[in-house]
Write an enzyme that holds these catalytic residues in place. Structure first.
Site, PDB file in Angstrom:
ATOM      1  N   ARG A  46       0.859  -1.182   0.000  1.00 63.13           N
ATOM      2  CA  ARG A  46       0.000   0.000   0.000  1.00 63.13           C
ATOM      3  C   ARG A  46       0.898   1.237   0.000  1.00 63.13           C
ATOM      4  O   ARG A  46       2.107   1.147   0.143  1.00 63.13           O
ATOM      5  CB  ARG A  46      -1.017   0.005   1.151  1.00 63.13           C
ATOM      6  CG  ARG A  46      -0.653  -0.614   2.448  1.00 63.13           C
ATOM      7  CD  ARG A  46       0.379   0.103   3.271  1.00 63.13           C
ATOM      8  NE  ARG A  46       0.145   1.527   3.393  1.00 63.13           N
ATOM      9  CZ  ARG A  46       1.087   2.403   3.640  1.00 63.13           C
ATOM     10  NH1 ARG A  46       2.355   2.014   3.797  1.00 63.13           N
ATOM     11  NH2 ARG A  46       0.831   3.683   3.739  1.00 63.13           N
ATOM     12  N   ALA A  48       0.850   5.180  -2.225  1.00 62.54           N
ATOM     13  CA  ALA A  48       0.661   5.512  -3.643  1.00 62.54           C
ATOM     14  C   ALA A  48       1.806   5.054  -4.563  1.00 62.54           C
ATOM     15  O   ALA A  48       1.572   4.316  -5.531  1.00 62.54           O
ATOM     16  CB  ALA A  48       0.410   7.006  -3.774  1.00 62.54           C
ATOM     17  N   ASP A 260      -1.950  10.865  -2.001  1.00 64.10           N
ATOM     18  CA  ASP A 260      -2.361   9.833  -2.968  1.00 64.10           C
ATOM     19  C   ASP A 260      -2.714  10.429  -4.318  1.00 64.10           C
ATOM     20  O   ASP A 260      -2.582   9.775  -5.347  1.00 64.10           O
ATOM     21  CB  ASP A 260      -3.539   9.029  -2.416  1.00 64.10           C
ATOM     22  CG  ASP A 260      -3.033   8.058  -1.367  1.00 64.10           C
ATOM     23  OD1 ASP A 260      -2.829   8.490  -0.221  1.00 64.10           O
ATOM     24  OD2 ASP A 260      -2.777   6.891  -1.730  1.00 64.10           O
ATOM     25  N   LYS A 271      -4.584   9.867   3.264  1.00 62.01           N
ATOM     26  CA  LYS A 271      -5.252   8.982   4.226  1.00 62.01           C
ATOM     27  C   LYS A 271      -6.272   9.715   5.086  1.00 62.01           C
ATOM     28  O   LYS A 271      -6.017  10.828   5.561  1.00 62.01           O
ATOM     29  CB  LYS A 271      -4.166   8.325   5.094  1.00 62.01           C
ATOM     30  CG  LYS A 271      -4.621   7.426   6.207  1.00 62.01           C
ATOM     31  CD  LYS A 271      -5.580   6.328   5.792  1.00 62.01           C
ATOM     32  CE  LYS A 271      -5.125   5.510   4.605  1.00 62.01           C
ATOM     33  NZ  LYS A 271      -6.207   4.613   4.082  1.00 62.01           N
TER      34      LYS A 271
HETATM   35  O1  MRU Z   1      -4.521   3.349   2.290  1.00 56.93           O
HETATM   36  P1  MRU Z   1      -3.033   3.509   2.183  1.00 56.93           P
HETATM   37  O2  MRU Z   1      -2.286   2.974   3.337  1.00 56.93           O
HETATM   38  O3  MRU Z   1      -2.506   3.024   0.848  1.00 56.93           O
HETATM   39  O4  MRU Z   1      -2.842   5.085   2.192  1.00 56.93           O
HETATM   40  C1  MRU Z   1      -1.547   5.582   2.076  1.00 56.93           C
HETATM   41  C2  MRU Z   1      -1.450   7.038   2.248  1.00 56.93           C
HETATM   42  O5  MRU Z   1      -2.432   7.723   2.425  1.00 56.93           O
HETATM   43  C3  MRU Z   1      -0.083   7.639   2.103  1.00 56.93           C
HETATM   44  O6  MRU Z   1       0.045   8.774   2.897  1.00 56.93           O
HETATM   45  C4  MRU Z   1       0.116   8.042   0.635  1.00 56.93           C
HETATM   46  O7  MRU Z   1      -0.134   6.959  -0.203  1.00 56.93           O
HETATM   47  C5  MRU Z   1       1.460   8.549   0.391  1.00 56.93           C
HETATM   48  S1  MRU Z   1       2.675   7.313   0.432  1.00 56.93           S
HETATM   49  C6  MRU Z   1       4.159   8.012   0.069  1.00 56.93           C
END
Ligand code: MRU
Length: 371
Positions: A46, A48, A260, A271
């Site tokens: 998980r 982005a 994301d 998130k």
């Molecule tokens: O649901 P997730 O854990 O994939 O969400 C991840 C996030 O919100 C991160 O902050 C985002 O992807 C940035 S990662 C560098």
């Protein structure tokens, strides 16, 4: 330290199972695109940039599988990042079949999680290379393989730059609040928000991190704390509801989060809970930074309203560690992301530098450069 979050090794996608952390450091090997799609959906991988890389590797898998299955008695195909394609060449398969397999894998992977734009950008890059290399399937495989590794390596390079630009915004002795996990686990291995912390520490700064636990899946408590401790960073975990009280004390020098998808006007999906942190920072005069590569900027989304927000299963909220904590009959609201309006963001930390408001034109223009 660069984490080995995800790699492609001898015809398999190898990744650390993030659902098992912090109790168990378990690597999983996946040999089909549907397995990779399942891993993205269930959040074994998980974050982005990491899911973009996973999708690119997943598409490569399907192509290699097709070649291998058609290579009766051959030595087999394993894309090798150093040498390009290895194994037999000249296997007779229909180029249209190869293109069909790739498109099928792309569709499967694109249907996993809707919010992080990196996923769709990586899939598009792989499809473009496939379109540009019709005909010889072995060549198609070597070119798409090279592209998948480029996607991985470019992200890593961006992360190092983000770290360096971001570190210049911090000073020794500062406490930084972060939300979710935007570290090596969420990326090619170094991070975005956490890359800033790692780079600052690399410059000798003493930085303490406060990590929101990040309900419901605890990416902050489980993953951010795990990787910061692995890197020797002083980290304190708080439940999401404690962020207001912490920020109100004046202890926090800056909040840094990942993203994301960033719309052309600077509105940022990250998130669930990020918006609350941004509002608190505005209220208490704390700088709120978003650290993200240009691959997370989406020129096709004019504002946050056009960012699709994933809603996840009710079970994620109903059960805590397998135990039911919410009575039957209660409604459940479980969006995985929220959108922070651009006006609450002090600056974006990107691989091209720090971008300050007004964002409009700047973020829109830059986003085209970060596929
Ligand atoms: O649901 P997730 O854990 O994939 O969400 C991840 C996030 O919100 C991160 O902050 C985002 O992807 C940035 S990662 C560098």
């Amino acid at each position: 330290m660069i984490l080995q979050t995800i790699d492609y090794v001898e015809g398999s996608v190898v990744m650390i199972d993030q659902t098992a952390l912090p109790m168990e450091e378990r690597m999983i090997r996946l040999s089909r695109a549907d397995g990779v799609a399942g891993a993205i959906r269930s959040m074994r991988v998980r974050g982005a940039p990491a899911i973009g890389i996973a999708a690119a590797f997943g598409m490569l898998l399907e192509l290699e599988n097709l070649l291998r299955e058609s290579d009766q008695g051959g030595t087999g195909f394993f894309f090798d990042r150093k040498t390009g394609m290895s194994g037999s060449r000249g296997v007779a398969i229909d180029p249209e079949e190869a293109a069909g397999k790739l498109n099928q894998a792309a569709e499967l992977l694109a249907a996993t999680r809707p919010t992080a734009v990196n996923l769709f950008r990586a899939i598009e890059r792989m499809k473009r290379v496939a379109r540009e290399n019709p005909g010889d399937p072995a060549r198609l495989c070597s070119e798409t393989g090279a592209e998948a590794f480029r996607i991985h390596d470019e992200e890593l390079e961006r992360e190092r730059r983000i770290g360096a630009f971001g570190a210049a915004l911090l000073r020794s002795g500062m406490s930084v609040l972060t939300h979710c996990n935007a570290g090596g686990l969420a990326t090619a291995g170094y991070g975005t928000a956490l890359a800033v912390i790692y780079s600052a520490r690399g410059l000798g700064m003493d930085i303490r991190v406060y990590a929101d636990e990040t309900r419901p899946l605890l990416q902050g408590g489980r993953l951010t704390a795990w990787e910061l401790l692995k890197n020797g960073v002083d980290v304190t975990v708080l439940c999401d509801g404690a962020a207001a009280s912490l920020i109100s004390t004046g202890k926090i020098g800056a909040a840094i989060v990942g993203a994301d998808r960033i719309a052309a006007n600077g509105d940022t999906a990250n998130k669930i809970g990020t918006l609350g942190v941004a509002v608190l920072c505005a209220r208490y005069g704390v700088p709120f930074y978003v650290a993200a590569p240009l691959s997370t900027f989406d020129p096709d989304a004019p504002s946050g309203e056009s960012i699709p927000i994933e809603h996840r299963s009710e079970e994620e909220l109903i059960y805590f560690s397998g135990i039911r904590t919410i009575p039957e009959g209660a409604g459940i609201y479980n969006p995985a992301f929220d959108v922070t309006p651009a006006e609450l963001i002090t600056a974006f930390i990107t691989e091209k530098g720090v971008i300050y408001p007004p964002y409009g034109g700047k973020t829109g223009r830059l986003s085209g450069a970060g596929s």
